[in-house]
Design a protein around this motif. Structure first.
Motif, PDB file in Angstrom:
ATOM      1  N   ASN A 346       0.832  -1.210   0.000  1.00 29.35           N
ATOM      2  CA  ASN A 346       0.000   0.000   0.000  1.00 29.35           C
ATOM      3  C   ASN A 346       0.867   1.262   0.000  1.00 29.35           C
ATOM      4  O   ASN A 346       0.547   2.243  -0.677  1.00 29.35           O
ATOM      5  N   HIS A 347       1.959   1.217   0.770  1.00 33.06           N
ATOM      6  CA  HIS A 347       2.866   2.368   0.813  1.00 33.06           C
ATOM      7  C   HIS A 347       3.426   2.656  -0.575  1.00 33.06           C
ATOM      8  O   HIS A 347       3.471   3.808  -1.028  1.00 33.06           O
ATOM      9  N   ASN A 348       3.856   1.605  -1.292  1.00 26.85           N
ATOM     10  CA  ASN A 348       4.404   1.796  -2.638  1.00 26.85           C
ATOM     11  C   ASN A 348       3.345   2.310  -3.605  1.00 26.85           C
ATOM     12  O   ASN A 348       3.633   3.146  -4.474  1.00 26.85           O
ATOM     13  N   ALA A 349       2.117   1.802  -3.474  1.00 24.65           N
ATOM     14  CA  ALA A 349       1.049   2.239  -4.371  1.00 24.65           C
ATOM     15  C   ALA A 349       0.722   3.708  -4.171  1.00 24.65           C
ATOM     16  O   ALA A 349       0.442   4.442  -5.122  1.00 24.65           O
ATOM     17  N   ILE A 350       0.756   4.155  -2.928  1.00 29.41           N
ATOM     18  CA  ILE A 350       0.412   5.548  -2.612  1.00 29.41           C
ATOM     19  C   ILE A 350       1.552   6.495  -2.960  1.00 29.41           C
ATOM     20  O   ILE A 350       1.340   7.583  -3.500  1.00 29.41           O
ATOM     21  N   ASN A 351       2.778   6.069  -2.685  1.00 28.39           N
ATOM     22  CA  ASN A 351       3.927   6.960  -2.834  1.00 28.39           C
ATOM     23  C   ASN A 351       4.720   6.745  -4.118  1.00 28.39           C
ATOM     24  O   ASN A 351       5.610   7.531  -4.431  1.00 28.39           O
ATOM     25  N   PRO A 358       3.348   8.151  -7.929  1.00 32.02           N
ATOM     26  CA  PRO A 358       2.439   8.056  -6.788  1.00 32.02           C
ATOM     27  C   PRO A 358       0.990   7.911  -7.245  1.00 32.02           C
ATOM     28  O   PRO A 358       0.540   8.623  -8.142  1.00 32.02           O
ATOM     29  N   LYS A 359       0.312   6.931  -6.656  1.00 31.31           N
ATOM     30  CA  LYS A 359      -1.094   6.656  -6.965  1.00 31.31           C
ATOM     31  C   LYS A 359      -1.317   6.365  -8.445  1.00 31.31           C
ATOM     32  O   LYS A 359      -2.404   6.609  -8.981  1.00 31.31           O
ATOM     33  N   GLY A 360      -0.286   5.882  -9.098  1.00 32.58           N
ATOM     34  CA  GLY A 360      -0.402   5.564 -10.512  1.00 32.58           C
ATOM     35  C   GLY A 360      -0.673   6.771 -11.376  1.00 32.58           C
ATOM     36  O   GLY A 360      -1.110   6.653 -12.520  1.00 32.58           O
ATOM     37  N   GLY A 361      -0.408   7.976 -10.832  1.00 35.30           N
ATOM     38  CA  GLY A 361      -0.673   9.210 -11.562  1.00 35.30           C
ATOM     39  C   GLY A 361      -2.050   9.777 -11.316  1.00 35.30           C
ATOM     40  O   GLY A 361      -2.340  10.906 -11.710  1.00 35.30           O
ATOM     41  N   ALA A 362      -2.929   9.023 -10.639  1.00 35.65           N
ATOM     42  CA  ALA A 362      -4.298   9.490 -10.352  1.00 35.65           C
ATOM     43  C   ALA A 362      -4.312  10.177  -8.995  1.00 35.65           C
ATOM     44  O   ALA A 362      -4.786   9.624  -7.991  1.00 35.65           O
ATOM     45  N   MET A 363      -3.775  11.392  -8.939  1.00 40.01           N
ATOM     46  CA  MET A 363      -3.601  12.082  -7.666  1.00 40.01           C
ATOM     47  C   MET A 363      -4.912  12.539  -7.036  1.00 40.01           C
ATOM     48  O   MET A 363      -4.931  12.997  -5.892  1.00 40.01           O
ATOM     49  N   ASP A 368      -7.153   5.985   1.005  1.00 37.72           N
ATOM     50  CA  ASP A 368      -8.041   4.848   1.258  1.00 37.72           C
ATOM     51  C   ASP A 368      -8.551   4.256  -0.056  1.00 37.72           C
ATOM     52  O   ASP A 368      -8.695   3.024  -0.177  1.00 37.72           O
ATOM     53  N   GLU A 369      -8.815   5.093  -1.044  1.00 42.87           N
ATOM     54  CA  GLU A 369      -9.267   4.586  -2.342  1.00 42.87           C
ATOM     55  C   GLU A 369      -8.168   3.771  -3.017  1.00 42.87           C
ATOM     56  O   GLU A 369      -8.434   2.749  -3.654  1.00 42.87           O
ATOM     57  N   VAL A 374      -5.813  -1.616  -4.485  1.00 39.36           N
ATOM     58  CA  VAL A 374      -4.800  -2.646  -4.261  1.00 39.36           C
ATOM     59  C   VAL A 374      -5.454  -3.926  -3.755  1.00 39.36           C
ATOM     60  O   VAL A 374      -5.143  -5.033  -4.229  1.00 39.36           O
ATOM     61  N   LYS A 375      -6.374  -3.790  -2.812  1.00 40.15           N
ATOM     62  CA  LYS A 375      -7.073  -4.967  -2.278  1.00 40.15           C
ATOM     63  C   LYS A 375      -7.837  -5.683  -3.381  1.00 40.15           C
ATOM     64  O   LYS A 375      -7.822  -6.914  -3.463  1.00 40.15           O
TER      65      LYS A 375
END
Length: 382
Positions: A346-351, A358-363, A368-369, A374-375
């Motif tokens: 989750n940390h890697n996905a967010i940061n 970060p967030k795959g570019g979808a800032m 939580d989203e 990720v889940k």
């Protein structure tokens, strides 16, 4: 920067702007605190063209460029670029052949590379992908279309219809592609992908069609004549490029500006066009309902908010493994990912991590989203 005027296009050279910024930084900057690190061993594919060596960082990590150790307090002017950084960026490929590497690649080899690295974004045969430019097709005639013309399509700007120089194509491929792994192509791979894209745009060389066995090299690429080679002005190529641009912008009328007294009168008095004979008796009747159609999961529709967010923001990289990201549904890939622990994932996905921003570019997504997405991907890959 490009400006459209009188059905022609004005372009400011990216290389001119980039080189100006680098030069300004190099001579106006203050030196960094530390001395340049000695050149190390750059662990990359053989013949990769990023001009880089590695500089050691803390905890055993390496980076291609030296860490800027200047204080972030107050205002400063950056630092002088290191020789390594200059080498990495000072690698223009110009229309006169300056900067072209030695190498060769066939159309068939380029097709294999395109299908592996490019099709996920740019579509089959360069026909266009979701959110990414169309690379093939189009026509010169469409470039004169205005978006306000009824019954006409917008300009179709592709490699074959729009780009004036082939040097820009191979240069862009070398410096920015493939996505998530830029500068990783060898010269042979650069020529192969360029040959494939030229073939998809029906570009000929010395009157010869580019079939699967056609091999493009440094000598042959210099013979390419792009269809829209005369569609840009002022002329930025050659040693007089800067002077041409300056002379062009000295005359405001060249780019639509008006001189003299401003006209702010007689505005908005034109007659309004109205439909004379509106058709109302239609079957089924016109509807003013604004509800979206119901989504049907049996037809592949994503129903959960996390699934919808994945389709919108993450599928372009995680739909397949072409981008180097773990593909949705790949059990082995995700099993390896979650061994790090969900907190780390989750940390890697967010940061951000590696080539993923970060967030795959979808800032606009909340933390939580992102965790919900990720889940969803993990649960869908068990």
């Amino acid at each position: 920067m490009m400006i459209k005027l009188n059905n022609k296009l004005i372009v400011l050279g990216a290389s001119l702007i980039a080189s100006t910024l680098l030069t300004t930084t190099a001579f106006a900057a203050t030196p960094s605190k530390s001395e340049d690190a000695p050149a190390g061993i750059y662990k990359a594919k053989k013949d990769a063209l990023d001009g880089g060596v590695t500089y050691k960082r803390e905890k055993g990590a390496y980076t291609a460029y030296k860490l800027n150790e200047q204080s972030t307090k107050g205002v400063n002017f950056g630092r002088a670029p290191t020789p390594n950084e200059l080498k990495a960026w000072d690698a223009d490929i110009m229309p006169d052949g300056t900067g072209l590497p030695d190498g060769q690649g066939s159309v068939a080899e380029g097709e294999e590379l395109y299908d592996r690295d490019c099709v996920a974004c740019h579509g089959e045969f360069g026909a266009g992908g979701k959110g990414y430019p169309t690379l093939s097709g189009g026509s010169l005639e469409s470039l004169t279309n205005q978006r306000t013309c009824p019954g006409k399509d917008a300009p179709k700007r592709t490699i074959g219809s729009y780009w004036p120089q082939v040097s820009t194509l191979i240069w862009y491929i070398r410096d920015a592609m493939p996505y998530a792994h830029p500068k990783s192509y060898s010269p042979d791979e650069m020529y192969a992908v360029t040959a494939y894209l030229l073939a998809q745009n029906n570009i000929t060389i010395d009157g010869e069609d580019l079939d699967d066995d056609y091999v493009l090299d440094k000598e042959k690429i210099m013979k390419v004549v792009m269809p829209n080679r005369d569609g840009f002005y002022p002329d930025i190529d050659g040693p007089k490029g800067v002077e041409n641009v300056k002379a062009f912008y000295k005359n405001p009328k060249n780019f639509g500006a008006q001189t003299g007294k401003r006209c702010m009168t007689n505005c908005g008095k034109e007659s309004v066009m109205r439909i004379g004979n509106e058709i109302t008796a239609v079957v089924p009747p016109y509807s003013t309902v604004r509800d979206l159609p119901k989504e049907d999961a049996s037809k592949g529709a994503a129903l959960s908010p996390a699934a919808k967010a994945y389709e919108k923001s993450c599928a372009v990289c995680h739909k397949t493994d072409a981008m180097g990201a773990p593909a949705l549904g790949d059990k082995n890939a995700w099993k390896k990912v979650i061994t790090k622990g969900m907190e780390k994932v989750n940390h890697n996905a967010i940061n951000g991590v590696g080539g993923m921003p970060p967030k795959g570019g979808a800032m606009d997504l909340s933390d939580d989203e992102v965790k919900d997405i990720v889940k969803y991907m993990v649960e869908s890959s068990k």
